[in-house]
Design a protein around this motif. Sequence first.
Motif, PDB file in Angstrom:
ATOM      1  N   ALA A 174       0.858  -1.193   0.000  1.00 22.79           N
ATOM      2  CA  ALA A 174       0.000   0.000   0.000  1.00 22.79           C
ATOM      3  C   ALA A 174       0.891   1.239   0.000  1.00 22.79           C
ATOM      4  O   ALA A 174       1.829   1.327   0.785  1.00 22.79           O
ATOM      5  N   PRO A 175       0.604   2.197  -0.876  1.00 25.79           N
ATOM      6  CA  PRO A 175       1.386   3.433  -0.832  1.00 25.79           C
ATOM      7  C   PRO A 175       1.106   4.152   0.486  1.00 25.79           C
ATOM      8  O   PRO A 175      -0.050   4.290   0.896  1.00 25.79           O
ATOM      9  N   ALA A 176       2.169   4.567   1.170  1.00 29.33           N
ATOM     10  CA  ALA A 176       2.011   5.161   2.499  1.00 29.33           C
ATOM     11  C   ALA A 176       2.767   6.478   2.576  1.00 29.33           C
ATOM     12  O   ALA A 176       3.723   6.715   1.837  1.00 29.33           O
ATOM     13  N   ARG A 177       2.302   7.319   3.471  1.00 33.09           N
ATOM     14  CA  ARG A 177       3.004   8.573   3.739  1.00 33.09           C
ATOM     15  C   ARG A 177       2.835   8.924   5.220  1.00 33.09           C
ATOM     16  O   ARG A 177       1.957   8.393   5.900  1.00 33.09           O
ATOM     17  N   PHE A 178       3.686   9.841   5.675  1.00 33.44           N
ATOM     18  CA  PHE A 178       3.659  10.297   7.051  1.00 33.44           C
ATOM     19  C   PHE A 178       3.304  11.776   7.074  1.00 33.44           C
ATOM     20  O   PHE A 178       3.981  12.593   6.447  1.00 33.44           O
ATOM     21  N   ASP A 179       2.236  12.114   7.759  1.00 30.80           N
ATOM     22  CA  ASP A 179       1.780  13.485   7.907  1.00 30.80           C
ATOM     23  C   ASP A 179       1.930  13.916   9.361  1.00 30.80           C
ATOM     24  O   ASP A 179       1.904  13.080  10.270  1.00 30.80           O
ATOM     25  N   VAL A 180       2.073  15.207   9.558  1.00 29.20           N
ATOM     26  CA  VAL A 180       2.058  15.787  10.898  1.00 29.20           C
ATOM     27  C   VAL A 180       0.938  16.810  10.916  1.00 29.20           C
ATOM     28  O   VAL A 180       0.788  17.609   9.985  1.00 29.20           O
ATOM     29  N   ILE A 181       0.124  16.760  11.959  1.00 28.86           N
ATOM     30  CA  ILE A 181      -0.912  17.770  12.151  1.00 28.86           C
ATOM     31  C   ILE A 181      -0.588  18.535  13.418  1.00 28.86           C
ATOM     32  O   ILE A 181      -0.460  17.955  14.496  1.00 28.86           O
ATOM     33  N   GLU A 182      -0.426  19.854  13.253  1.00 29.11           N
ATOM     34  CA  GLU A 182      -0.197  20.745  14.383  1.00 29.11           C
ATOM     35  C   GLU A 182      -1.543  21.314  14.820  1.00 29.11           C
ATOM     36  O   GLU A 182      -2.302  21.819  13.995  1.00 29.11           O
ATOM     37  N   VAL A 183      -1.814  21.225  16.098  1.00 29.77           N
ATOM     38  CA  VAL A 183      -3.053  21.776  16.649  1.00 29.77           C
ATOM     39  C   VAL A 183      -2.669  22.829  17.687  1.00 29.77           C
ATOM     40  O   VAL A 183      -1.994  22.522  18.667  1.00 29.77           O
ATOM     41  N   GLN A 215       1.377  17.513   4.950  1.00 34.44           N
ATOM     42  CA  GLN A 215       1.356  16.225   4.251  1.00 34.44           C
ATOM     43  C   GLN A 215       2.774  15.836   3.858  1.00 34.44           C
ATOM     44  O   GLN A 215       3.593  16.684   3.526  1.00 34.44           O
ATOM     45  N   ASN A 216       3.018  14.524   3.895  1.00 36.46           N
ATOM     46  CA  ASN A 216       4.328  14.005   3.515  1.00 36.46           C
ATOM     47  C   ASN A 216       5.429  14.731   4.289  1.00 36.46           C
ATOM     48  O   ASN A 216       6.413  15.184   3.709  1.00 36.46           O
ATOM     49  N   ALA A 217       5.254  14.830   5.592  1.00 39.26           N
ATOM     50  CA  ALA A 217       6.130  15.618   6.453  1.00 39.26           C
ATOM     51  C   ALA A 217       7.570  15.097   6.487  1.00 39.26           C
ATOM     52  O   ALA A 217       8.503  15.864   6.680  1.00 39.26           O
ATOM     53  N   PHE A 218       7.731  13.792   6.302  1.00 38.94           N
ATOM     54  CA  PHE A 218       9.078  13.220   6.272  1.00 38.94           C
ATOM     55  C   PHE A 218       9.065  11.929   5.490  1.00 38.94           C
ATOM     56  O   PHE A 218       8.032  11.289   5.329  1.00 38.94           O
ATOM     57  N   ASP A 219      10.238  11.578   4.972  1.00 37.49           N
ATOM     58  CA  ASP A 219      10.399  10.333   4.232  1.00 37.49           C
ATOM     59  C   ASP A 219      10.727   9.219   5.201  1.00 37.49           C
ATOM     60  O   ASP A 219      11.374   9.431   6.217  1.00 37.49           O
ATOM     61  N   SER A 220      10.295   8.042   4.847  1.00 40.86           N
ATOM     62  CA  SER A 220      10.571   6.887   5.681  1.00 40.86           C
ATOM     63  C   SER A 220      10.859   5.690   4.799  1.00 40.86           C
ATOM     64  O   SER A 220      10.329   5.580   3.696  1.00 40.86           O
TER      65      SER A 220
END
Length: 123
Positions: free
Chosen positions: A94-103, A114-119
Amino acid sequence: MSKRENKISGNRGERAAEQYLRKNGYRILARNFTTDTGELDLVATDDAYLVFVEVKSRMSDDFGAPSEAVNFAKQRKLSMVASQYIEKNMLFGAPARFDVIEVRLDTGKIEHIQNAFDSYLRY
């Protein structure tokens, strides 16, 4: 801020991030997926990607932007837990990505990176 207060504000931030994602068409697959290695705050899908979301909540920017707390060590840990999630749920390929949400809890402002860092997922 005490550990208890941190946990309460973290939960508030995660709920706000979850609502934000749902409102923007994401489907939530898991919340607080935990292993011996660590925890994923949210796992979602936008129909194109499996999205692993790290939520960072703050009352102010006194200690920097919330996303700055997602350093290399945190990224590595999130990648390892994401690999375990993929393995457990048989989502290989499955294509995956890593996001960060700042609240920002003081203003209610949400920033979605979106796509905050590569893994390099290993499973």
